[in-house]
Design a protein around this motif. Structure first.
Motif, PDB file in Angstrom:
ATOM      1  N   LEU A   1     -47.820 -46.955 -32.465  1.00 20.36           N
ATOM      2  CA  LEU A   1     -47.658 -47.219 -33.843  1.00 20.36           C
ATOM      3  C   LEU A   1     -48.906 -48.128 -34.519  1.00 20.36           C
ATOM      4  CD1 LEU A   1     -43.794 -48.583 -33.546  1.00 20.36           C
ATOM      5  CD2 LEU A   1     -44.696 -46.584 -34.372  1.00 20.36           C
ATOM      6  N   THR A   2     -49.435 -48.991 -33.750  1.00 27.94           N
ATOM      7  CA  THR A   2     -50.570 -49.643 -34.218  1.00 27.94           C
ATOM      8  C   THR A   2     -51.656 -48.697 -34.587  1.00 27.94           C
ATOM      9  OG1 THR A   2     -50.193 -51.521 -33.034  1.00 27.94           O
ATOM     10  CG2 THR A   2     -52.215 -51.454 -34.197  1.00 27.94           C
ATOM     11  N   ILE A   3     -51.948 -47.565 -33.695  1.00 24.88           N
ATOM     12  CA  ILE A   3     -52.967 -46.550 -33.805  1.00 24.88           C
ATOM     13  C   ILE A   3     -52.669 -45.805 -34.987  1.00 24.88           C
ATOM     14  CG2 ILE A   3     -54.055 -44.384 -32.619  1.00 24.88           C
ATOM     15  CD1 ILE A   3     -53.952 -45.818 -29.940  1.00 24.88           C
ATOM     16  N   LEU A   4     -51.324 -45.393 -35.277  1.00 25.97           N
ATOM     17  CA  LEU A   4     -50.865 -44.582 -36.202  1.00 25.97           C
ATOM     18  C   LEU A   4     -51.264 -45.154 -37.583  1.00 25.97           C
ATOM     19  CD1 LEU A   4     -49.381 -42.069 -36.751  1.00 25.97           C
ATOM     20  CD2 LEU A   4     -47.324 -43.541 -36.928  1.00 25.97           C
ATOM     21  N   GLY A   5     -51.568 -46.354 -37.962  1.00 28.91           N
ATOM     22  CA  GLY A   5     -51.862 -46.790 -38.997  1.00 28.91           C
ATOM     23  C   GLY A   5     -53.376 -46.642 -39.258  1.00 28.91           C
ATOM     24  N   ILE A   6     -54.003 -46.586 -38.185  1.00 27.82           N
ATOM     25  CA  ILE A   6     -55.623 -46.417 -38.388  1.00 27.82           C
ATOM     26  C   ILE A   6     -55.727 -44.794 -38.637  1.00 27.82           C
ATOM     27  CG2 ILE A   6     -57.814 -46.302 -37.235  1.00 27.82           C
ATOM     28  CD1 ILE A   6     -56.887 -48.962 -38.210  1.00 27.82           C
ATOM     29  N   VAL A   7     -54.874 -43.806 -37.827  1.00 25.39           N
ATOM     30  CA  VAL A   7     -55.008 -42.621 -37.911  1.00 25.39           C
ATOM     31  C   VAL A   7     -54.703 -42.168 -39.514  1.00 25.39           C
ATOM     32  CG1 VAL A   7     -54.002 -40.326 -37.378  1.00 25.39           C
ATOM     33  CG2 VAL A   7     -54.573 -42.084 -35.422  1.00 25.39           C
ATOM     34  N   ILE A   8     -53.577 -42.667 -39.895  1.00 29.68           N
ATOM     35  CA  ILE A   8     -53.339 -42.337 -41.458  1.00 29.68           C
ATOM     36  C   ILE A   8     -54.541 -42.462 -42.349  1.00 29.68           C
ATOM     37  CG2 ILE A   8     -51.717 -42.639 -43.203  1.00 29.68           C
ATOM     38  CD1 ILE A   8     -49.377 -42.729 -41.110  1.00 29.68           C
ATOM     39  N   GLY A   9     -54.947 -44.015 -41.972  1.00 33.08           N
ATOM     40  CA  GLY A   9     -55.904 -44.517 -43.135  1.00 33.08           C
ATOM     41  C   GLY A   9     -57.384 -43.663 -42.952  1.00 33.08           C
ATOM     42  N   ILE A  10     -57.689 -43.308 -41.787  1.00 33.49           N
ATOM     43  CA  ILE A  10     -58.989 -42.532 -41.757  1.00 33.49           C
ATOM     44  C   ILE A  10     -58.889 -41.115 -42.305  1.00 33.49           C
ATOM     45  CG2 ILE A  10     -60.559 -41.621 -39.993  1.00 33.49           C
ATOM     46  CD1 ILE A  10     -61.003 -44.534 -40.401  1.00 33.49           C
ATOM     47  N   ALA A  11     -57.667 -40.466 -41.853  1.00 37.39           N
ATOM     48  CA  ALA A  11     -57.429 -39.280 -42.034  1.00 37.39           C
ATOM     49  C   ALA A  11     -57.338 -38.905 -43.868  1.00 37.39           C
ATOM     50  CB  ALA A  11     -56.115 -38.509 -41.621  1.00 37.39           C
ATOM     51  N   SER A  12     -56.692 -40.011 -44.497  1.00 37.48           N
ATOM     52  CA  SER A  12     -56.544 -40.102 -45.989  1.00 37.48           C
ATOM     53  C   SER A  12     -58.143 -40.195 -46.453  1.00 37.48           C
ATOM     54  CB  SER A  12     -55.653 -41.473 -46.452  1.00 37.48           C
ATOM     55  OG  SER A  12     -54.385 -41.159 -45.729  1.00 37.48           O
ATOM     56  N   VAL A  13     -58.759 -41.038 -45.928  1.00 35.35           N
ATOM     57  CA  VAL A  13     -60.035 -41.377 -46.626  1.00 35.35           C
ATOM     58  C   VAL A  13     -60.862 -40.069 -46.455  1.00 35.35           C
ATOM     59  CG1 VAL A  13     -62.404 -42.388 -46.338  1.00 35.35           C
ATOM     60  CG2 VAL A  13     -60.269 -43.811 -46.280  1.00 35.35           C
ATOM     61  N   ILE A  14     -60.935 -39.384 -45.196  1.00 36.63           N
ATOM     62  CA  ILE A  14     -61.682 -38.171 -45.069  1.00 36.63           C
ATOM     63  C   ILE A  14     -61.111 -36.880 -46.070  1.00 36.63           C
ATOM     64  CG2 ILE A  14     -62.181 -36.326 -43.459  1.00 36.63           C
ATOM     65  CD1 ILE A  14     -62.671 -38.234 -41.344  1.00 36.63           C
ATOM     66  N   ALA A  15     -59.809 -36.683 -46.195  1.00 42.52           N
ATOM     67  CA  ALA A  15     -59.063 -35.686 -46.922  1.00 42.52           C
ATOM     68  C   ALA A  15     -59.471 -36.066 -48.347  1.00 42.52           C
ATOM     69  CB  ALA A  15     -57.794 -35.693 -46.610  1.00 42.52           C
ATOM     70  N   MET A  16     -59.367 -37.292 -48.938  1.00 43.27           N
ATOM     71  CA  MET A  16     -59.456 -37.575 -50.213  1.00 43.27           C
ATOM     72  C   MET A  16     -61.046 -37.254 -50.622  1.00 43.27           C
ATOM     73  SD  MET A  16     -56.569 -38.298 -51.527  1.00 43.27           S
ATOM     74  CE  MET A  16     -55.925 -37.040 -50.438  1.00 43.27           C
ATOM     75  N   ILE A  17     -61.996 -37.929 -49.889  1.00 41.73           N
ATOM     76  CA  ILE A  17     -63.398 -37.614 -50.011  1.00 41.73           C
ATOM     77  C   ILE A  17     -63.550 -36.108 -50.161  1.00 41.73           C
ATOM     78  CG2 ILE A  17     -65.592 -38.012 -49.376  1.00 41.73           C
ATOM     79  CD1 ILE A  17     -64.938 -40.616 -48.332  1.00 41.73           C
ATOM     80  N   ALA A  18     -63.279 -35.316 -49.144  1.00 47.11           N
ATOM     81  CA  ALA A  18     -63.465 -33.974 -49.260  1.00 47.11           C
ATOM     82  C   ALA A  18     -62.758 -33.379 -50.587  1.00 47.11           C
ATOM     83  CB  ALA A  18     -62.478 -33.222 -47.833  1.00 47.11           C
ATOM     84  N   ILE A  19     -61.548 -33.570 -50.908  1.00 45.05           N
ATOM     85  CA  ILE A  19     -61.220 -33.106 -52.017  1.00 45.05           C
ATOM     86  C   ILE A  19     -61.957 -33.416 -53.204  1.00 45.05           C
ATOM     87  CG2 ILE A  19     -59.298 -32.931 -53.795  1.00 45.05           C
ATOM     88  CD1 ILE A  19     -57.415 -33.371 -51.376  1.00 45.05           C
ATOM     89  N   GLY A  20     -62.455 -34.819 -53.353  1.00 41.56           N
ATOM     90  CA  GLY A  20     -63.407 -35.162 -54.541  1.00 41.56           C
ATOM     91  C   GLY A  20     -64.568 -34.503 -54.605  1.00 41.56           C
TER      92      GLY A  20
END
Length: 396
Positions: A12-31
Motif C-alpha cells: 500500500l505504501t509503494i502504491l502511493g509512489i507508483v501512482i505519483g510517478i506514473a501520473s507525472v510521466i503520463a501528464m508530462i507525456a501528454i503535455g
C-alpha cells in the motif's frame, strides 16, 4: 527484512509512489505530445512564412478597427509588389478564401474554396496526387478549373474515385477538376484536405465579386532574414496604401516563428500545470512512507534497543531504516515508470491523443523517487537511531 514481514502495508505504501510517478510521466507525456502536435500543425502550413492579413488590431483588449474576415484592404497588386520589391522573398501566394456550396452528380457539400496561384503548393507544402495544380496561365485567363483536396473528393465523388476531367458546380458555376492533392491531415478550418483550390482571379471575378485578397503568404529564403523581411513588407504596404502612421495600418503581419514561440510557451505552461497536479500525489506518497516508517520504528523499538545494547551505533540503525525507505521508493518508482509509459501508450492508442515519453521525464521521475525516499525516510531513521537502548528494551 521488515518490509517483507508487513507485505500488505509495504504494498500500500509503494502504491502511493507508483501512482505519483506514473501520473507525472503520463501528464508530462501528454503535455509534450500536445506541444509537438501544435508545432507540427503550424509548421505544416509551410516554412519561413510571413502572413499578411487585412484589418488591424490596435492592441490587446481594445477594439478591432476592421474584422479580419470582412476587411478588404489587400489586393493582388500588393502581393505582386511584395514579390518584386522586397528582398529575400522566395515566393508569394495570395489567397482569397470563402465557403461555398459544391455539387456534382447529385451530391453536394459545403467546403472552403481557396483562390490562389501556382506558388501555393511550394509555400504551403501541398503535393499533387493526380493531375495538375493551378498554373499561371489559368490565373491569367481566369480559367474555371479546380483542384480538390482528398476529403472533398470523397464527399463529392466517393472514396477512391479519380474525378480529374469531371465537372463540379461551385456557387452555381461549372468548374473542371484538373487535380487532386495528397492527404496532408488537419482538422476544422485548417484542414487542407477539405478544400478546393481555384485560380485567384476566377475566385475574385465569379465567386467573391471583387479584386481583394484575404491573405498573402510570403516565404523567406532563410529564417534569419524573416524579421527584416517582415519590416520591409510593412514599410512597402504602408507606402502603397498611403499611410504615414504605422499604428493606423489597415493590415497586419504575422511571423511564423513568433507563432511557434507563442504556441510553445502555452504548451510548456500546460505541461508544467499537468506535472504539478500529478506531483501532489507524489507528496501524498512520501507522507505515506514516513507514516509507515514511524509505525515500523514503534513496532521494532525492542529490536532497536537490543541491537544498540550489543554494540550497534546510531549510524547503523539510521542507515537500516533509511535503506528500507529508499528501497520502497525505488521499487515504487520503477513500477511507476513502467505504468506511466503504459498509460501514455494507452492514451495515444485508444484516445487518439498525441503523447511523448521523454528520457528527461523518466530521469526526473527516478530522481524524485530517490529524493522522496531520502527526505521522508530521514526523520523516522533519525528517530530510531536516537532511541535510548534501556528505554527501548523496557518498551511494551
Amino acid at each position: 527484512m521488515a518490509l517483507l514481514a508487513n507485505k500488505v502495508r509495504s504494498v500500500l505504501t509503494i502504491l502511493g509512489i507508483v501512482i505519483g510517478i506514473a501520473s507525472v510521466i503520463a501528464m508530462i507525456a501528454i503535455g509534450q505530445g500536445s506541444q509537438g502536435t501544435i508545432q507540427s500543425s503550424i509548421q505544416s502550413l509551410g516554412s519561413n512564412l510571413i502572413l499578411v492579413m487585412p484589418g488591424m488590431q490596435r492592441g490587446v483588449g481594445t477594439q478591432i478597427s476592421q474584422g479580419r474576415g470582412s476587411a478588404q484592404t489587400l489586393t493582388l497588386e500588393d502581393a505582386y509588389a511584395i514579390r518584386d520589391e522586397v528582398d529575400s522573398v522566395e515566393a508569394v501566394a495570395p489567397e482569397l478564401s470563402g465557403r461555398y456550396q459544391v455539387t456534382a452528380k447529385g451530391t453536394n457539400t459545403n467546403t472552403s474554396i481557396v483562390g490562389t496561384t501556382s506558388s501555393y503548393p511550394s509555400i504551403r507544402n501541398v503535393e499533387i496526387d493526380s493531375g495538375l495544380f493551378i498554373s499561371d496561365q489559368n490565373v491569367g485567363s481566369m480559367s474555371k478549373v479546380a483542384v480538390l483536396g482528398p476529403t472533398t473528393r470523397d464527399d463529392v465523388f466517393g472514396e477512391g474515385v479519380d474525378p480529374v476531367g469531371q465537372t463540379i458546380r461551385i456557387n452555381q458555376i461549372d468548374f473542371k477538376v484538373i487535380g487532386i492533392t495528397k492527404v496532408k491531415g488537419g482538422s476544422g478550418f485548417s484542414n487542407q484536405d477539405d478544400m478546393i483550390f481555384v485560380p485567384i482571379t476566377t475566385a475574385q471575378q465569379f465567386l467573391a465579386g471583387n479584386d481583394r485578397v484575404s491573405t498573402i503568404s510570403v516565404q523567406a529564403t532563410d529564417q534569419s532574414v524573416m524579421m527584416q523581411m517582415q519590416s520591409d513588407i510593412t514599410s512597402l504596404l504602408l507606402s502603397r496604401h498611403n499611410i504615414s502612421d504605422s499604428t493606423l495600418a489597415d493590415f497586419s503581419t504575422l511571423n511564423q516563428t513568433d507563432i511557434v514561440a507563442a504556441a510553445t510557451s502555452v504548451a510548456d505552461t500546460f505541461t508544467t500545470l499537468l506535472a504539478s497536479v500529478a506531483a501532489i500525489s507524489l507528496l501524498v506518497g512520501g507522507i505515506g512512507i514516513m507514516n509507515m516508517m514511524l509505525t515500523t520504528v514503534t513496532e521494532r523499538t525492542k529490536e532497536i534497543g537490543l541491537r544498540k545494547a550489543i554494540g550497534a551505533k546510531r549510524r547503523d540503525i539510521s542507515s537500516q531504516f533509511l535503506a528500507e525507505a529508499v528501497a520502497l521508493t525505488f521499487i515504487g518508482g520503477f513500477i511507476g515508470i513502467i505504468l506511466g509509459w503504459l498509460v501514455s501508450w494507452g492514451v495515444h492508442k485508444f484516445g487518439n491523443i498525441a503523447t511523448q515519453v521523454s528520457l528527461s521525464s523518466i530521469i526526473l521521475a527516478f530522481c524524485v523517487s530517490a529524493g522522496i525516499g531520502i527526505i521522508f525516510g530521514y526523520y523516522p531513521a533519525r528517530r530510531a537511531a536516537r532511541l535510548n537502548p534501556i528505554d527501548a528494551l523496557r518498551f511494551e
